[in-house]
Design an enzyme around this catalytic site. Structure first.
Site, mmCIF file in Angstrom:
data_model
loop_
_atom_site.group_PDB
_atom_site.id
_atom_site.type_symbol
_atom_site.label_atom_id
_atom_site.label_comp_id
_atom_site.label_asym_id
_atom_site.label_seq_id
_atom_site.Cartn_x
_atom_site.Cartn_y
_atom_site.Cartn_z
ATOM 1 N N THR A 124 -2.886 -4.745 -9.272
ATOM 2 C CA THR A 124 -2.987 -5.627 -8.098
ATOM 3 C C THR A 124 -4.443 -5.865 -7.687
ATOM 4 O OG1 THR A 124 -2.710 -3.687 -6.712
ATOM 5 C CG2 THR A 124 -0.747 -4.979 -7.168
ATOM 6 N N ASN B 115 -2.844 4.780 -15.637
ATOM 7 C CA ASN B 115 -3.190 3.931 -14.493
ATOM 8 C C ASN B 115 -4.568 4.330 -13.992
ATOM 9 O OD1 ASN B 115 -3.310 2.433 -12.185
ATOM 10 N ND2 ASN B 115 -1.549 3.400 -11.180
ATOM 11 N N CYS C 212 0.868 -1.186 0.000
ATOM 12 C CA CYS C 212 0.000 0.000 0.000
ATOM 13 C C CYS C 212 0.896 1.225 0.000
ATOM 14 C CB CYS C 212 -0.969 -0.004 1.186
ATOM 15 S SG CYS C 212 -0.155 -0.005 2.781
ATOM 16 N N CYS D 245 -4.950 1.815 -9.521
ATOM 17 C CA CYS D 245 -4.239 1.695 -8.251
ATOM 18 C C CYS D 245 -5.259 1.596 -7.127
ATOM 19 C CB CYS D 245 -3.318 2.874 -7.987
ATOM 20 S SG CYS D 245 -2.518 2.718 -6.367
HETATM 21 C C1 LIG Z 1 5.243 -2.156 -4.629
HETATM 22 C C2 LIG Z 1 4.394 -2.037 -5.857
HETATM 23 C C3 LIG Z 1 4.111 -0.781 -6.382
HETATM 24 C C4 LIG Z 1 3.311 -0.644 -7.516
HETATM 25 N N1 LIG Z 1 3.075 0.595 -8.032
HETATM 26 C C5 LIG Z 1 2.346 0.730 -9.167
HETATM 27 C C6 LIG Z 1 2.148 2.006 -9.775
HETATM 28 O O1 LIG Z 1 2.671 3.024 -9.301
HETATM 29 N N2 LIG Z 1 1.381 2.090 -10.893
HETATM 30 C C7 LIG Z 1 0.827 0.960 -11.470
HETATM 31 O O2 LIG Z 1 0.160 1.083 -12.499
HETATM 32 N N3 LIG Z 1 1.013 -0.254 -10.928
HETATM 33 C C8 LIG Z 1 1.764 -0.404 -9.800
HETATM 34 N N4 LIG Z 1 1.961 -1.659 -9.266
HETATM 35 C C9 LIG Z 1 1.342 -2.830 -9.907
HETATM 36 C C10 LIG Z 1 2.314 -3.604 -10.806
HETATM 37 O O3 LIG Z 1 2.776 -2.793 -11.867
HETATM 38 C C11 LIG Z 1 1.663 -4.869 -11.355
HETATM 39 O O4 LIG Z 1 0.536 -4.502 -12.121
HETATM 40 C C12 LIG Z 1 1.203 -5.825 -10.281
HETATM 41 O O5 LIG Z 1 2.098 -5.829 -9.206
HETATM 42 C C13 LIG Z 1 1.037 -7.254 -10.786
HETATM 43 O O6 LIG Z 1 2.255 -7.774 -11.268
HETATM 44 P P1 LIG Z 1 3.232 -8.706 -10.385
HETATM 45 O O7 LIG Z 1 2.393 -9.776 -9.776
HETATM 46 O O8 LIG Z 1 4.238 -9.214 -11.360
HETATM 47 O O9 LIG Z 1 3.831 -7.817 -9.352
HETATM 48 C C14 LIG Z 1 2.766 -1.806 -8.129
HETATM 49 C C15 LIG Z 1 3.058 -3.070 -7.607
HETATM 50 C C16 LIG Z 1 3.857 -3.200 -6.490
HETATM 51 C C17 LIG Z 1 4.166 -4.572 -5.971
#
Ligand SMILES: Cc1cc2nc3c(=O)[nH]c(=O)nc-3n(C[C@H](O)[C@H](O)[C@H](O)COP(=O)(O)O)c2cc1C
Ligand SMILES: Cc1cc2nc3c(=O)[nH]c(=O)nc-3n(C[C@H](O)[C@H](O)[C@H](O)COP(=O)(O)OP(=O)(O)OC[C@H]3O[C@@H](n4cnc5c(N)ncnc54)[C@H](O)[C@@H]3O)c2cc1C
Ligand code: FES
Lengths: 263, 307
Positions: free
Chosen positions: B196, B130, B72, B133
């Site tokens: 997420t 985005n 978060c 979020c």
């Molecule tokens: C710590 C963290 C920060 C994230 N920040 C953003 C963000 O700023 N903008 C965004 O579109 N997605 C953000 N995401 C989502 C990721 O880009 C991705 O869509 C999501 O984590 C699923 O992929 P994964 O399972 O490979 O992590 C973030 C994910 C994590 C874990």
């Protein structure tokens, strides 16, 4: 800033033994990281055979550069560290580091090193560095532990200490009370102390930082925050300093000037 | 690695490989230079940018969960102006050959248009909108769960940019194909999914939520089957290219997404654990192509055999 290249190295376990009911020591063979690791820096490790997901951060407790060995001292806190404690010699651990910036060292005066609980770990390498590598006045070392069952730390730091002082929560050894209670006497005995470096709980570091600031002694604190990455990309570990600037504990720290954190 | 087999044009963004570093997990790319060759990264997707600097959420921001993690963070970022002035030039200097995609969000439709226009500069190869979020009001989630609002944001962005526009979808909806169709119709050049999934962890010692923001976004291997399913469904529903992400840790994971219909993929949380993951996944895809006698990665896209 940390100018050395960060590495990921598979380090085989050389030994992994119990120091007390809830604290273990772990020696890993990872010569490349060891050759550049500085006191106060940390590593992120992963047991690739384990069931946990993220890496776990641990302070560099000590190094043996000749043999390429890294010492970590860890509290069996949860699942990852409990699984780690089960591993036998030879098991491979992925080590990422060295991470963050360590303590800073200046060529004047004596240093008081203070550690609480497993926060004592990075004090070991720092004490070695001050007394052996820098060849300056040996540091005074003050350790805050729970009771007399946690005196195993002496074996690691004795040789590097001008004087080693313990406080215990229950008075079963040394002075009863918190580490901070022992500081006035130490400063009286060693008026040449110009620097304090602390690693321990936030409450402990806050108290000591305030005392140091009041007395005009330079003080550095080593912070702990939950970390997903350890190298500045997840932003899980940030905080706002007294100057208003935002810092990453992993990349800008974990060591900070006490004024910026608690001033 | 045979880059001719992997080179990909994603909605007009030219990439060395189809494997990118996902927003919020890849910094601004240059933080990874110790661990991998940035020339072999398909694209760097920036941390989510907002109109003004944001400090993010208070309290604990990271929690490990079975095969994954909750975060978060709350879109901590220096704001778009500092990004453009200080960060983008540095990135372009240190990673001149890597495609760069700017991820951003706002709290109103107008915000999105203003941001898109500001990002319409040299050095930015594409923009990722985005609307998904889950951690902050301004993170666009209100736009990401309502097809009309999502379409309005997409239109506004398209009207203010010459760059390829990728819209990043939230999995926190009943039917993701409704959202996908709405933004396709509004002019999106490509889709990214998934962001997420909203989750929660409670500390049974304190009876309090572990995360400062109470809830957080789940990512990592735990979400992969959901993400693959959503990519598959969306690929049936739209004609624009898809970037698939969610739980990718290995080339095998990435290939599932390609077969499901994604033409590119992004690696997220895995970068924290294995910071060379983006390149390792690309290498593994290349080895798979070699083994299966395929001449280009596009030959895998959407080839899942059903029935
Ligand atoms: C710590 C963290 C920060 C994230 N920040 C953003 C963000 O700023 N903008 C965004 O579109 N997605 C953000 N995401 C989502 C990721 O880009 C991705 O869509 C999501 O984590 C699923 O992929 P994964 O399972 O490979 O992590 C973030 C994910 C994590 C874990
Ligand atoms: C820079 C730094 C240096 C550290 N050095 C040491 C050390 O030398 N010795 C030592 O024993 N401990 C140290 N810690 C704390 C250590 O990282 C945690 O105790 C350990 O991660 C717990 O893992 P677990 O799987 O056993 O616990 P779990 O509770 O199962 O872990 C779940 C998650 O929470 C995180 N976490 C849990 N407790 C802490 C904590 N106190 N601090 C940060 N993250 C935590 C874990 O990393 C993991 O992501 C350090 C922490 C940091 C940030
Ligand atoms: S732990 Fe990821 S930014 Fe510090």
């Amino acid at each position: 800033m940390n100018e050395t290249k960060k590495l990921v190295e598979i380090g085989n376990i050389v030994s992994n033994w119990e120091l007390s009911a809830d604290v273990n020591a772990l020696v890993l063979e990872c010569p490349d990281i060891v050759s550049v690791a500085k006191p106060g820096q940390f590593v992120m490790i992963k047991n690739e055979m384990g069931s946990t997901y993220l890496r776990r951060p641990f302070g560099v407790a000590d190094v043996d550069k000749e043999q390429g060995l890294l010492l970590l001292i860890y509290r069996k806190a949860g699942k990852g560290t409990q699984e780690l404690a089960q591993l036998d010699d030879g098991a491979p651990i992925s080590v990422e580091g060295p991470l963050g910036n360590g303590f800073s060292f200046k060529n004047e005066g004596r240093t008081l090193l203070i550690g609480g609980g497993v926060g004592i770990a990075p004090i070991i390498y720092t004490a070695r560095h001050l007394s052996k590598e820098l060849d300056g006045p040996k540091p005074v070392i003050l350790l805050g532990v729970r009771n007399h069952k946690e005196l195993f730390w002496s074996d690691f730091v004795e040789n590097f200490a001008e004087k080693l002082v313990y406080t215990t929560d229950d008075g079963s050894y040394g002075r009863k009370g918190f580490a901070i209670d022992a500081i006035p006497d130490i400063l009286k005995e060693y008026p040449d102390i110009k620097h304090i470096k602390v690693c321990g709980s936030t409450v402990m570091m806050k108290g000591i930082a305030e005392l140091a600031i009041k007395q005009g002694i330079e003080c550095e604190v080593s912070l702990e925050k939950r970390m997903a990455c350890g190298f500045g990309v997840c932003l899980g570990c940030t905080f706002e300093g007294k100057s208003g600037k935002r810092w990453k504990v992993c990349g800008d720290g974990p060591v900070f000037d006490a004024e910026e954190v608690f001033g | 690695m045979n880059l001719t087999r992997l080179a990909t044009d994603f909605a007009g963004i030219r990439m060395a490989t189809p494997v990118m570093g996902a927003s919020g997990t890849f910094g601004f790319g240059v933080e990874y230079s110790d661990f991998l060759d940035l020339d072999q990264v398909g694209a760097i997707i920036s941390k989510g940018l907002t109109p003004l600097p944001r400090a993010g959420n208070e309290g604990v921001r990271i929690a490990e969960t079975p095969s994954g993690m909750l975060n978060c963070i709350g879109l901590e970022n220096p704001g778009i102006d500092v990004f453009l002035r200080d960060i983008l030039p540095k990135v372009r200097k240190e990673a001149p050959n890597t495609a760069f995609i700017a991820n951003f969000s706002g709290s109103s439709v107008e915000d999105y248009g203003i941001m898109a226009e500001k990002l319409d500069v040299d050095g930015v190869d594409g923009i990722e909108v985005n609307i998904s979020c889950p951690n902050v009001k301004e993170g666009g989630i209100v736009f990401g769960t309502d097809p009309k609002a999502a379409a309005a944001v997409t239109k506004e962005v398209k009207a203010h940019t010459t760059k390829p526009v990728i819209v990043k979808l939230s999995p926190n909806v009943t039917d993701i194909t409704v959202m996908a169709r709405a933004v396709e119709k509004a002019g999106a050049d490509a889709l990214a999914l998934i962001n997420t999934l909203t989750g929660m962890v409670i500390d049974i010692n304190t009876w309090k939520p572990l995360l400062g923001n109470v809830t957080g976004g789940l990512s990592g291997p735990a979400v992969k089957p959901i993400a693959v399913r959503m990519v598959y469904q969306v690929a049936q529903a739209v004609n624009i290219p898809i970037m698939g992400l969610g739980g990718i840790a290995t080339a095998e994971d990435a290939i599932e997404f390609l077969l499901a219909g994604a033409s590119t993929v992004a690696v997220g949380a895995e970068n924290f654990v294995h910071p060379d993951a983006v390149v390792r996944v690309a290498e593994g895809i290349d080895a798979y192509l070699e083994k299966h006698n395929l001449s280009h990665v596009s030959e895998l896209v959407g080839k899942v055999k059903i029935g």
